[in-house]
Design a protein around this motif. Structure first.
Motif, short mmCIF file in Angstrom:
data_model
loop_
_atom_site.label_atom_id
_atom_site.label_comp_id
_atom_site.label_asym_id
_atom_site.label_seq_id
_atom_site.Cartn_x
_atom_site.Cartn_y
_atom_site.Cartn_z
N GLU A 264 0.86 -1.18 0.00
CA GLU A 264 0.00 0.00 0.00
C GLU A 264 0.90 1.24 0.00
OE1 GLU A 264 -3.68 1.65 -0.16
OE2 GLU A 264 -3.49 -0.48 0.26
N PRO A 265 0.94 2.01 -1.09
CA PRO A 265 1.83 3.17 -1.14
C PRO A 265 1.36 4.26 -0.17
CG PRO A 265 0.46 3.09 -3.10
CD PRO A 265 0.16 1.85 -2.30
N PRO A 266 2.24 5.21 0.14
CA PRO A 266 1.85 6.31 1.03
C PRO A 266 0.69 7.09 0.42
CG PRO A 266 4.22 6.39 0.54
CD PRO A 266 3.62 5.33 -0.32
N PHE A 267 -0.21 7.52 1.27
CA PHE A 267 -1.33 8.33 0.80
C PHE A 267 -0.86 9.76 0.62
CE2 PHE A 267 -5.07 11.00 1.23
CZ PHE A 267 -5.91 10.39 0.33
N ARG A 268 -1.09 10.27 -0.56
CA ARG A 268 -0.72 11.65 -0.86
C ARG A 268 -1.97 12.39 -1.34
NH1 ARG A 268 4.32 10.72 0.00
NH2 ARG A 268 5.70 9.41 -1.21
N VAL A 269 -2.24 13.52 -0.69
CA VAL A 269 -3.40 14.33 -1.07
C VAL A 269 -3.08 15.05 -2.37
CG1 VAL A 269 -4.93 16.19 -0.38
CG2 VAL A 269 -4.05 14.62 1.34
N PRO A 270 -3.91 14.84 -3.40
CA PRO A 270 -3.66 15.51 -4.68
C PRO A 270 -3.85 17.01 -4.56
CG PRO A 270 -5.60 14.08 -4.79
CD PRO A 270 -5.04 13.96 -3.43
N THR A 271 -3.20 17.75 -5.44
CA THR A 271 -3.31 19.21 -5.40
C THR A 271 -4.66 19.70 -5.88
OG1 THR A 271 -2.25 19.32 -7.56
CG2 THR A 271 -0.83 19.57 -5.63
N SER A 272 -5.32 18.97 -6.76
CA SER A 272 -6.65 19.38 -7.21
C SER A 272 -7.60 18.19 -7.07
CB SER A 272 -6.63 19.87 -8.65
OG SER A 272 -6.30 18.82 -9.52
N GLN A 273 -8.76 18.49 -6.55
CA GLN A 273 -9.77 17.46 -6.32
C GLN A 273 -11.13 17.99 -6.74
OE1 GLN A 273 -9.14 17.23 -2.10
NE2 GLN A 273 -7.93 15.39 -2.28
N LYS A 274 -11.99 17.09 -7.20
CA LYS A 274 -13.37 17.45 -7.52
C LYS A 274 -14.23 17.21 -6.27
CE LYS A 274 -14.83 16.64 -11.95
NZ LYS A 274 -15.27 15.80 -13.07
N PRO A 275 -15.19 18.06 -6.04
CA PRO A 275 -16.09 17.83 -4.90
C PRO A 275 -17.05 16.69 -5.19
CG PRO A 275 -16.84 19.70 -6.17
CD PRO A 275 -15.53 19.25 -6.78
N PHE A 276 -17.61 16.11 -4.13
CA PHE A 276 -18.63 15.08 -4.29
C PHE A 276 -19.65 15.20 -3.18
CE2 PHE A 276 -15.45 13.20 -1.57
CZ PHE A 276 -16.18 12.49 -0.63
N LYS A 277 -20.85 14.68 -3.44
CA LYS A 277 -21.94 14.78 -2.47
C LYS A 277 -22.53 13.43 -2.11
CE LYS A 277 -23.27 19.41 -3.79
NZ LYS A 277 -24.31 20.31 -4.26
N LEU A 278 -22.24 12.39 -2.91
CA LEU A 278 -22.85 11.09 -2.71
C LEU A 278 -21.80 10.05 -2.33
CD1 LEU A 278 -25.04 11.14 -5.94
CD2 LEU A 278 -25.78 11.74 -3.62
N VAL A 279 -22.17 9.15 -1.39
CA VAL A 279 -21.26 8.07 -0.99
C VAL A 279 -21.92 6.70 -1.02
CG1 VAL A 279 -19.77 9.55 0.42
CG2 VAL A 279 -21.75 8.42 1.47
N LYS A 280 -23.26 6.67 -1.16
CA LYS A 280 -23.99 5.40 -1.15
C LYS A 280 -24.01 4.80 -2.54
CE LYS A 280 -28.35 3.32 0.19
NZ LYS A 280 -29.73 3.53 0.63
N LEU A 281 -23.77 3.49 -2.63
CA LEU A 281 -23.79 2.80 -3.91
C LEU A 281 -25.17 2.91 -4.54
CD1 LEU A 281 -21.88 -0.50 -3.02
CD2 LEU A 281 -20.96 1.65 -3.88
N THR A 282 -25.18 3.18 -5.84
CA THR A 282 -26.45 3.31 -6.54
C THR A 282 -26.82 2.04 -7.30
OG1 THR A 282 -25.29 4.30 -8.41
CG2 THR A 282 -26.23 5.81 -6.78
N SER A 283 -25.86 1.17 -7.52
CA SER A 283 -26.11 -0.12 -8.16
C SER A 283 -24.89 -1.00 -7.90
CB SER A 283 -26.34 0.03 -9.66
OG SER A 283 -25.12 0.31 -10.31
N TYR A 284 -24.99 -2.24 -8.32
CA TYR A 284 -23.86 -3.15 -8.14
C TYR A 284 -22.67 -2.76 -8.99
CZ TYR A 284 -26.93 -6.23 -5.52
OH TYR A 284 -27.77 -6.74 -4.58
N SER A 285 -22.89 -2.00 -10.03
CA SER A 285 -21.80 -1.63 -10.92
C SER A 285 -21.16 -0.29 -10.55
CB SER A 285 -22.27 -1.58 -12.37
OG SER A 285 -23.26 -0.59 -12.51
N THR A 286 -21.73 0.45 -9.61
CA THR A 286 -21.16 1.73 -9.19
C THR A 286 -20.57 1.59 -7.78
OG1 THR A 286 -23.29 2.47 -8.35
CG2 THR A 286 -22.72 3.14 -10.58
N ARG A 287 -19.31 1.24 -7.72
CA ARG A 287 -18.66 1.01 -6.44
C ARG A 287 -17.69 2.14 -6.06
NH1 ARG A 287 -18.66 -4.53 -4.54
NH2 ARG A 287 -17.10 -3.64 -3.21
#
Length: 120
Positions: free
Chosen positions: A83-106
């Motif tokens: 597991e490589p070190p976690f590095r916070v990227p310099t640019s990130q997109k915001p998100f609002k959803l965390v619950k799976l919407t189907s079996y194919s969206t993980r």
């Protein structure tokens, strides 16, 4: 399989050396020993094939750069995974959803940006 040999090989594959090991112990860091002591503890033989897991599931080899080796298991077959070190990227997109919407969206991107995730 000899756990010490397997561990040394995994350390090498992760592009680290024994000098880079911060500690060997539990993933929650409540138990830990330096590499010099860990070599004696890890010098054991075990069956890494299918059946039942023999090595502690929370055993890690933590490196000074923040990366680590963790135990993985499938149906009793077990191995080290890097597991490589976690590095916070310099640019990130915001998100609002965390619950799976189907079996194919993980993944977060699939849940929040379904059209973009499939585009190339």
């Amino acid at each position: 399989m000899n756990l010490l040999d397997e561990t040394k090989s995994a350390i090498s594959r992760s592009k680290h050396s024994a000098d880079d090991v911060r500690f060997v112990g539990s993933r929650d860091e409540k138990l830990g020993i330096p590499w010099s002591q860990a070599e004696k503890v890890l010098d054991i033989d075990y069956d890494d094939g299918y059946g039942s897991q023999e090595i502690a599931a929370d055993l890690v080899v933590a490196f000074t750069d923040g990366g680590f080796l963790r135990r993985e298991e499938y149906d009793g077959s077990e191995w080290w995974e890097y597991e490589p070190p976690f590095r916070v990227p310099t640019s990130q997109k915001p998100f609002k959803l965390v619950k799976l919407t189907s079996y194919s969206t993980r993944l977060l991107v699939d849940i929040n940006y379904p059209m973009e995730a499939t585009e190339e």
